[in-house]
Design a protein around this motif. Structure first.
Motif, PDB file in Angstrom:
ATOM      1  N   CYS A 544      -4.808 126.613 -51.242  1.00  0.00           N
ATOM      2  CA  CYS A 544      -6.221 127.013 -51.259  1.00  0.00           C
ATOM      3  C   CYS A 544      -6.503 127.911 -52.464  1.00  0.00           C
ATOM      4  CB  CYS A 544      -6.576 127.726 -49.954  1.00  0.00           C
ATOM      5  SG  CYS A 544      -8.267 128.358 -49.889  1.00  0.00           S
ATOM      6  N   SER A 545      -5.630 128.876 -52.716  1.00  0.00           N
ATOM      7  CA  SER A 545      -5.837 129.792 -53.843  1.00  0.00           C
ATOM      8  C   SER A 545      -5.701 129.065 -55.178  1.00  0.00           C
ATOM      9  CB  SER A 545      -4.829 130.940 -53.770  1.00  0.00           C
ATOM     10  OG  SER A 545      -5.033 131.709 -52.601  1.00  0.00           O
ATOM     11  N   ALA A 546      -4.737 128.121 -55.257  1.00  0.00           N
ATOM     12  CA  ALA A 546      -4.549 127.384 -56.511  1.00  0.00           C
ATOM     13  C   ALA A 546      -5.777 126.547 -56.849  1.00  0.00           C
ATOM     14  CB  ALA A 546      -3.304 126.502 -56.404  1.00  0.00           C
ATOM     15  N   LEU A 547      -6.314 125.851 -55.849  1.00  0.00           N
ATOM     16  CA  LEU A 547      -7.519 125.044 -56.084  1.00  0.00           C
ATOM     17  C   LEU A 547      -8.719 125.936 -56.406  1.00  0.00           C
ATOM     18  CD1 LEU A 547      -7.029 122.463 -53.213  1.00  0.00           C
ATOM     19  CD2 LEU A 547      -7.064 121.924 -55.650  1.00  0.00           C
ATOM     20  N   ALA A 548      -8.808 127.080 -55.731  1.00  0.00           N
ATOM     21  CA  ALA A 548      -9.914 128.005 -56.007  1.00  0.00           C
ATOM     22  C   ALA A 548      -9.846 128.522 -57.436  1.00  0.00           C
ATOM     23  CB  ALA A 548      -9.874 129.163 -55.014  1.00  0.00           C
ATOM     24  N   GLN A 549      -8.648 128.787 -57.935  1.00  0.00           N
ATOM     25  CA  GLN A 549      -8.503 129.251 -59.320  1.00  0.00           C
ATOM     26  C   GLN A 549      -8.928 128.171 -60.310  1.00  0.00           C
ATOM     27  OE1 GLN A 549      -4.453 130.575 -59.721  1.00  0.00           O
ATOM     28  NE2 GLN A 549      -4.746 132.344 -58.374  1.00  0.00           N
ATOM     29  N   GLU A 550      -8.603 126.911 -60.005  1.00  0.00           N
ATOM     30  CA  GLU A 550      -9.037 125.820 -60.873  1.00  0.00           C
ATOM     31  C   GLU A 550     -10.564 125.731 -60.891  1.00  0.00           C
ATOM     32  OE1 GLU A 550      -7.136 122.089 -60.083  1.00  0.00           O
ATOM     33  OE2 GLU A 550      -5.175 123.014 -59.781  1.00  0.00           O
TER      34      GLU A 550
END
Length: 804
Positions: A544-550
Motif C-alpha cells: 500500500c505504501s509503495a503504490l501510494a509513493q508512486e
C-alpha cells in the motif's frame, strides 16, 4: 515448462554420475534450438560439447561426430593405441568409408568416459535430421549406454524431414514441441517487441500459431507504422517490404522448383488472410493459374487444401511467399482480389493495396472508417490520406485518423498525425489540433486540464455490475483503447461493491497494464491508488505504501487526477483502521472529508464516524453522520424502500449511542448488511458489536460475534481486520487453543510488548488494542519479569521469539 524441467533433471543426474538422453522434436523454428541454448547455460560445472547437422555434409561419413568430438582430440593419447588410431582414421582423416563401425563406437565410448571422469559432459546436437547416417548410428549406440557415464545428451530434430529413411534414432526421452500457447506467445512478444500495440500482437500470435520463429520473423517483417497499429484488417502483410527470415533458405530448397504459376497462386493465398478458397481461386484464375497449380502446391507440402479452404502448412510460408514477390506481383494479386467475390470492405482494402493515389479508393476507405472500430478507423483514415491527391482533404483525413487514434489509445500515432495536420496550417483545423493535443497531454499527465473519459472512482457511487461489464465489452468490440482502462476502473469498483475483492484487484491490474502499454499515466495513477486501497484491505501495508509513493511521485511530476490523492488518503486510513490505529485514520479521513472539491462517499462517512468515536472525539462525527442520514432519507423517500445507506446509518447510530439502543442498532446493521449481501460490511458490524459486548462484560456473547467476523475476514484475506478481531478475541480470554509463548507471555501481553518494543506509548497501544492505558501498564508490569527486563528501553533489544 516440462521441457526445461527435463533439462534440469538430466543435468542434475549427469553431475551425480549417471547420464541420459532427451530428444526435442518439432517443426521449423519450434524452439528446440532455444532449449539447447538453455541447456548449455544451465550446464554449470560441466564441459559442453556442441555440434549441428548440415545438409550439404549429410553424405560424408562421421562428419557430425567429428565436429562434436573435436574438442576432445587432445585426449586420444590416453586411449589404447588401437582405439586412438581407429578414431583418427574415422573422424579426423583416413579411410572413413572402410572404418569398422563397431570399433568406432567402442572407441568413442572410451573417449567420452575418459573425459567425463575428469568433468561431467553435456553433449548438445542440433538439426539431427541433417546428420550423416554413420554419425547417427554411433550416437544411437552411445545414447543407449548413456546411464553408465556422467554424460547428458540433448538432441534437436525437425519433424517430417529425414534424409535417410533406414537410419535409427537415438534412444531416450522424446519431447515433441507443439508450440507456445496464446498466453506464452503474447508474453514473449511483449518482452521481445514492446513496440507492438496489443491488437497487432494478437494478430501476430494468431498468425504464428505458437511457433517462436514465426512470432519473431512476422513481427520484424511489419513496418513501424504497422507495429504501431496501422494494419490492414484483411491483409497482415499489406505493403511489407522484402525481409530475410529464418525460413528463406529452406523455402527455396523445398519449393523453389515449383512452377511460377503455382507460386503466384500461393501468393494469392498469402495476400488473402481468410482461408476461404473461393475468392482465391477466382483471383488466381484471372491471373492465369489453373487447377493443376493448386494440386502442385498441395502435393509439395506448401498448402493444405480442402473443399472450401486453402492454408499454408507452416506459418512462415505465408510471410516468405509474400516477401519474395515483387511489388508488381503483389499489386496484381491485390487487384485481382479486389475484383473477386469478397466482402465489400475487403475489396476496398485490396484496392488500396493495389494502387498508389486514388480519390475513389480514399472515399471507399473513409466510408469503411465511419462504421469501423476506432483502431481500424485510424488505419483507414491514415491510408485514405495517403491515397488523396488534394492537400486540404489529406489534412482532414489525417485529423480524423488522429481523433480515432486517440480513442484507440494509439497516442504516439495520434501525435504524429496531429503534427502533420499542424504543418499544413489550415485555419479550420486549428481548434481540432488543440483539442487532440489537450487530450494527449491529459492522458500522459503533462497538462493541468485533461478532457479524459469519465472516471468512476471509489469515492463515487459505483455502477451496476451488469452495466460496467457491458461497458467493458463495448470498449473491446469498438476498439476504444483509450476508454478501456477507465471502463476497467469502473468495473473494479462495481466488483468491490459486490464484495468480489479478488476479481476487482485483477481488473485494476489489467487496466494498469493497458495504461502502461499505451502511456496513459493519469489513468495509471488512478488504478494504482485503487490497488493501494485493495492492499490496505488485505493488510499489506508495505505494498500500500509503495503504490501510494508512486502516486505521489506522479502527482509531483504531472497534473494528475484530483481523485488520486483522495483515494490514497482513504487507503492509508483503511490500513490504520484494520490495525485499530484510529487517531491516524481520523486525521486522514478528516482531511479527506474537509476538502471542498472531494466527492462524498457513504463508506468514507461511515469510516470517519467510527474513527472519531474510537478516538474519543465524537464531535468530529456530527457532519459526516448528518450527511449520511440525509442521504439515506432521500434515497428511502425516493424509492419507497430501504436504501443501501440504511446499514451504515444503523451502525453509526450504534457507535454514537449507549445501552440498549446501541445493541438494537448493531443488530439492525448486521441484518441490513446481510440482506444486501455485503458480507465484509456485515463482518465489520459483527466486529464492532463484539467489541461493544466485550466492553459491556458480556464476553460469551462477544465471542460468538467475533468468531463470525473472523471467518469472513479469513475468507477474504483481510489480514489487517483479522489481526484486530483476533486481538479482541484474546482480550475476551476465549481464544482457541494455540501454542504457548516461549517466554510464558499471554497473547495479549505479547501484543502489548511487541508494540512497546516498536516505541509506542501506553496511550497509543491502548488505542491500537482498544484497551485502557491502565490495562496496558498492568500488562507491561506482568511481562517484564517474564522477559527478564527492568525497563521499557530494553524491549527493543529482544529477539522476535523472545518478545512473543
Amino acid at each position: 515448462m516440462p521441457e526445461r524441467a527435463a533439462i534440469e533433471d538430466l543435468l542434475r543426474r549427469a553431475r551425480s554420475g549417471t547420464g541420459g538422453v532427451v530428444e526435442f522434436t518439432g517443426e521449423l523454428g519450434s524452439g528446440k534450438s532455444a532449449l539447447l541454448d538453455d541447456a548449455a547455460e544451465k550446464a554449470t560445472g560441466m564441459r559442453v560439447l556442441r555440434a549441428e547437422g548440415w545438409q550439404s555434409e549429410a553424405r560424408y561419413p562421421y562428419a557430425l561426430l567429428g565436429l562434436l568430438l573435436n574438442p576432445l582430440a587432445g585426449q586420444l593419447a590416453e586411449l589404447p593405441q588401437e582405439q586412438a588410431e581407429q578414431l583418427r582414421a574415422a573422424l579426423w582423416g583416413g579411410e572413413r568409408d572402410t572404418a569398422d563401425r563397431l570399433r568406432v563406437c567402442d572407441a568413442v565410448l572410451a573417449l567420452l568416459g575418459t573425459a567425463a571422469r575428469r568433468q561431467p559432459l553435456a553433449c548438445l546436437v542440433d538439426d539431427l535430421h541433417w546428420a550423416d547416417r554413420e554419425s547417427v548410428e554411433v550416437l544411437s549406440f552411445l545414447a543407449r549406454r548413456a546411464g553408465t557415464e556422467p554424460v547428458a545428451w540433448f538432441f534437436g530434430e525437425r519433424e517430417g524431414i529425414c534424409i535417410d529413411e533406414g537410419r535409427t534414432s537415438p534412444a531416450g526421452t522424446r519431447m515433441p514441441l507443439r508450440g507456445l500457447d496464446e498466453s506464452e506467445a503474447a508474453l514473449l512478444l511483449r518482452t521481445c517487441l514492446p513496440d507492438l500495440v496489443p491488437s497487432v500482437r494478437q494478430r501476430v500470435v494468431a498468425e504464428a500459431r505458437g511457433n517462436p520463429a514465426a512470432l519473431r520473423d512476422i513481427s520484424r517483417a511489419l513496418t513501424p507504422a504497422q507495429r504501431a497499429g496501422g494494419v490492414n484488417p484483411f491483409t497482415l502483410y499489406d505493403g511489407t517490404p522484402s525481409s530475410g527470415t529464418s525460413a528463406q533458405t529452406e523455402f527455396h530448397e523445398r519449393f523453389g522448383g515449383l512452377p511460377g504459376s503455382t507460386l503466384l497462386l500461393a501468393l494469392t493465398v498469402s495476400a488473402c488472410d481468410a482461408d476461404d478458397l473461393r475468392p482465391v481461386r477466382a483471383a488466381a484464375y484471372e491471373l492465369g493459374c489453373r487447377d493443376e497449380d493448386l494440386d502442385h502446391a498441395e502435393r509439395s507440402g506448401l498448402l493444405e487444401v480442402s473443399v472450401s479452404t486453402a492454408r499454408f502448412t507452416h506459418p512462415l510460408w505465408r510471410l516468405v511467399t509474400y516477401c519474395n514477390a515483387t511489388a508488381m506481383q503483389r499489386h496484381a494479386v491485390h487487384s485481382a482480389l479486389a475484383g473477386a467475390d469478397t466482402p465489400h470492405a475487403a475489396r476496398i482494402w485490396h484496392a488500396a493495396a493495389a494502387s498508389y493515389e486514388s480519390d475513389e479508393v480514399a472515399a471507399g476507405l473513409v466510408a469503411f472508417a465511419r462504421h469501423a472500430p476506432y483502431e481500424q478507423a485510424y488505419a483507414a483514415y491514415d491510408r485514405a490520406a495517403a491515397h488523396t491527391t488534394e492537400s486540404g482533404q489529406r489534412a482532414r483525413h489525417h485529423m480524423a485518423a488522429a481523433d480515432s487514434a486517440v480513442e484507440a489509445g494509439l497516442f504516439d500515432e495520434a501525435a504524429r498525425l496531429v503534427d502533420a495536420v499542424a504543418a499544413a496550417d489550415l485555419p479550420a483545423q486549428r481548434l481540432q489540433v488543440a483539442e487532440v493535443r489537450a487530450a494527449l497531454d491529459g492522458e500522459r499527465g503533462t497538462a493541468a486540464t485533461a478532457p479524459a473519459p469519465l472516471a468512476v472512482t471509489l469515492l463515487d457511487e459505483p455502477p451496476r455490475l451488469r452495466d460496467a461489464e457491458d461497458h467493458v465489452t463495448h470498449c473491446h468490440e469498438s476498439g476504444a483503447g483509450r476508454r478501456l482502462p477507465y471502463a476497467l476502473l469502473a468495473l473494479g469498483n462495481a466488483l468491490l461493491a459486490e464484495d468480489d475483492y479478488a476479481r476487482a484487484r485483477e481488473t485494476f491490474q489489467e487496466g494498469l497494464e493497458r495504461c502502461e502499454e499505451a502511456g496513459q499515466s493519469n489513468c495509471a495513477a488512478l488504478l494504482k491508488s485503487h490497488l493501494a486501497w485493495c492492499a490496505a484491505f488485505e493488510g499489506d501495508e508495505e505494498r500500500c505504501s509503495a503504490l501510494a509513493q508512486e502516486c505521489q511521485a506522479h502527482a509531483e511530476q504531472h497534473h494528475g487526477p484530483t481523485a488520486v490523492p483522495d483515494v490514497v488518503q482513504w487507503a492509508h486510513a483503511r490500513a490504520a483502521m484494520g490495525r485499530a490505529r484510529y487517531r491516524g485514520a481520523l486525521a486522514r479521513l478528516t482531511a479527506l472529508w474537509g476538502a471542498e472539491d472531494a466527492p462524498r462517499s457513504a463508506r468514507v462517512a461511515a469510516d470517519l464516524v467510527e474513527s472519531a468515536v474510537r478516538s474519543a472525539r465524537p464531535g468530529l462525527a456530527e457532519r459526516p453522520f448528518a450527511w449520511l442520514t440525509g442521504r439515506d432519507s432521500g434515497q428511502s423517500g425516493q424509492r419507497g424502500m430501504p436504501s443501501p445507506y440504511d446499514g451504515w446509518v444503523a451502525r453509526c447510530r450504534a457507535l454514537l449511542t449507549e445501552g440498549e439502543e446501541a445493541r438494537c442498532r448493531y443488530e439492525e446493521a448486521a441484518v441490513l448488511f446481510e440482506k444486501q449481501g455485503r458480507r465484509v460490511e456485515w463482518a465489520r458490524s459483527e466486529l464492532l458489536y463484539g467489541e461493544w459486548l466485550r466492553r459491556s462484560r458480556r464476553r460469551r456473547e462477544a465471542r460468538e460475534h467475533l468468531y463470525a467476523a473472523e471467518a469472513v475476514f479469513a475468507e477474504y484475506g483481510a489480514q489487517g481486520w483479522l489481526w484486530r478481531v483476533r486481538s479482541e478475541l484474546a482480550v475476551c480470554a476465549g481464544r482457541r487453543e494455540t501454542a504457548p509463548s516461549p517466554s510464558g507471555l499471554t497473547e495479549q501481553e505479547a501484543n502489548v510488548v511487541r508494540l512497546a518494543a516498536r516505541g509506542r506509548t501506553n496511550p497509543q497501544i491502548a488505542e491500537e488494542l482498544f484497551l485502557s492505558p491502565r490495562t496496558v501498564a498492568n500488562h507491561l508490569y506482568r511481562a517484564f519479569p517474564k522477559l527478564g527486563v527492568t525497563s521499557r528501553n530494553q524491549l527493543s533489544s529482544l529477539r522476535n521469539d523472545e518478545a512473543c
